[in-house]
Structures are given as C-alpha cells and as structure tokens.
Design a protein around this motif. Sequence first.
Motif, PDB file in Angstrom:
ATOM      1  N   ASP A   7       0.836  -1.187   0.000  1.00 30.61           N
ATOM      2  CA  ASP A   7       0.000   0.000   0.000  1.00 30.61           C
ATOM      3  C   ASP A   7       0.876   1.244   0.000  1.00 30.61           C
ATOM      4  O   ASP A   7       1.919   1.282   0.662  1.00 30.61           O
ATOM      5  N   TRP A 236      -4.987   5.960   0.444  1.00 29.80           N
ATOM      6  CA  TRP A 236      -4.202   4.753   0.215  1.00 29.80           C
ATOM      7  C   TRP A 236      -4.526   4.085  -1.115  1.00 29.80           C
ATOM      8  O   TRP A 236      -5.665   4.062  -1.566  1.00 29.80           O
ATOM      9  N   ASN A 238      -3.212   0.423  -3.358  1.00 30.96           N
ATOM     10  CA  ASN A 238      -2.435  -0.812  -3.386  1.00 30.96           C
ATOM     11  C   ASN A 238      -1.813  -0.993  -4.765  1.00 30.96           C
ATOM     12  O   ASN A 238      -2.465  -0.786  -5.791  1.00 30.96           O
ATOM     13  N   TRP A 244      -7.984   1.971  -2.428  1.00 30.69           N
ATOM     14  CA  TRP A 244      -9.060   1.453  -1.587  1.00 30.69           C
ATOM     15  C   TRP A 244     -10.405   2.040  -2.009  1.00 30.69           C
ATOM     16  O   TRP A 244     -11.404   1.332  -2.099  1.00 30.69           O
ATOM     17  N   SER A 279      -3.802  -0.530   6.167  1.00 29.09           N
ATOM     18  CA  SER A 279      -2.536  -0.498   5.425  1.00 29.09           C
ATOM     19  C   SER A 279      -1.564  -1.584   5.863  1.00 29.09           C
ATOM     20  O   SER A 279      -1.455  -1.914   7.045  1.00 29.09           O
ATOM     21  N   THR A 281       2.438  -2.145   4.825  1.00 30.08           N
ATOM     22  CA  THR A 281       3.581  -1.622   4.075  1.00 30.08           C
ATOM     23  C   THR A 281       4.884  -2.172   4.649  1.00 30.08           C
ATOM     24  O   THR A 281       4.893  -2.843   5.680  1.00 30.08           O
TER      25      THR A 281
END
Length: 309
Positions: A7, A236, A238, A244, A279, A281
């Motif tokens: 993300d 956010w 991906n 999202w 999230s 990451t």
Amino acid sequence: MTEPATDSVDASPMAGGEGSEDKTDSKPYSGGATGLPFSSGSGGGEIITSEEFYADEYKMDYPRRGKAVIINNKTFARKLGLGERTGTDQDAASLNMRFMEMGFTVEMFNNLEVGEMLQVLGKASSDDEFNLNSDCFMCAILSHGEEGVVFGIDGKIEVKQLLEPFKGNNCKGLIGKPKLFFIQACQGMQFDSGVEVNVSDARGEIPMERDIQVHKIPSEADFLIAYSVVPGYYSWRNSANGSWFIQAFSDILARHWRTMDLLTMMTRVNKKVAYEFESRTGKEFMNQKKQIPCITSMLTKEVKFSPKK
C-alpha cells in the motif's frame, strides 16, 4: 521475481521533497453569468415541466446516460518529486467497465498536464448538443493530491477550477442535472490510525404540465464531489489492486447501481473503506492505518441510475 503488492499514498512528497512547492500558472475557466434562469428562453437549459422541476428524483430517461470522463495520471514530471502511481491502471480499467455497464459514453485520458485536464473538461462541458440529451455527467480523477488540489503530470491545480466549466450558464446542457465527480488523491499528510470498537457493546439494544415559468437555482447546485479521503489525510492505494476508494466504489456500483440511489451507494462505499481496509507496508510507521472517504453533496434530488431500455 515480482515484488509483493504493498500500500502507498497519493500525496506530494513528505516535507522537503523535491518539487513540493511547485506551483502551476493555470487560470480558472471563465464562463457566463452566475444567475441561472431555468428556461431556454432566458439562457438556461431545456424547458421542463414543473412536475419534473419539483420532483424528488432527477429525470433519468433522456436518450443518453451521459459522458463519463476518466483522467488517469500515473507518471509525473521529475521536478515534482512524485512517485509513479502503481495500481492506478487497475482503478481506471475497473471504472471504465462500471461506467460502460451503466450506459455512459466513456472517455479515458492518461497522464494529462494541467492545461490538458482543463481542456478535456472544458470540451465536455461545452458539448451542449450531447449534454442536452443526457441524464448527467460523470468524472473520475485519479492522481496525486493535496488538500483541495490534484496534480496534472506537470503541476497542481485546485479542484474548484476543474469544476468551474460545469457551473451555471457555463454548461447550459447540464443545468438542473447531476454533475458527479470522484477524486482519488491525497488531501494532506496525516495518517489515520483508527480507533478500536467493541462491537458487542456498540450494538447494545438499538433496534435494527403547466404554464412555463422562469426559475432560478444556485450555480453550485446539482454537484456531488466524492473524495477518497477527508481533508488533511493520506489516501491509500495498493500497487496490485488499485486504490481502496476506487476498489470499494467499483464493487458497490457493480452490485447496486440498478436499484440503489447514489448517496446510499456512497454511504456503503464509506463503510466498505472504513471497515475492510487497513494499510500493510514495508514501513512500520505506515502500517495499520485507516481511511474514510468524504462526500460533498450539493444534489437537490435523488440520483437513480435505472437501466436504459
């Protein structure tokens, strides 16, 4: 070997990043008067019946659904210091499919400069012949952003400048019709860490044709602007699945556009983003963050996309 999906955020660089103070010299669209007579004889759109004017739902039985513009900005000028928006092509493809299913005439644009974004939207707003025979207008902008601002590949522009061509007599063919904008971009540099909810306690015991008259409506009426996140926060995305917000929006549209009004659908989008995404990451300080979209509605009626015959 393919790297695992992660993300990331749709924002300008963190403090001190190269190009973070870049400013684009772009002038706002200049159009007609702000007074909005609702009659073709007085400079407005088509003549409609008073029943239609005072109805609680927008008229959605024009010959065309309308135009849907998708602006997909992925790769930016090096001077801006903005990363490539991996995953955005999935967003664009998903929206293209949904909008076509709904009957829109879709126009897709990739990697536009600020001036080109203004030109594309100005052209769409000025196509009176097409717009007069359309239910509404739809636009999705996928890009980096800051609060109240989105980026072309060469610089930034205020969202309100992009909306200006559609206001009042600037866009006579869409007077009194829904003008719908969906913006996937950051609106700031804060992370939303969320708050824990005890679901059991939270549920508690809560039960589950006349004479033609000239009217005026506000120039700012009949807009809906749905931002992927509230002002001040990161949005956010991906790298494999897309953002999202657009993932949720596309899913809700696919399941409900034929039967549910738009604002109800957007509330479902809010719920899906808020409850189902968190999230993941490679940076600990960016993990387990949340997001909530922000819907600004100036709609005066319900938007229901009944299937075209």
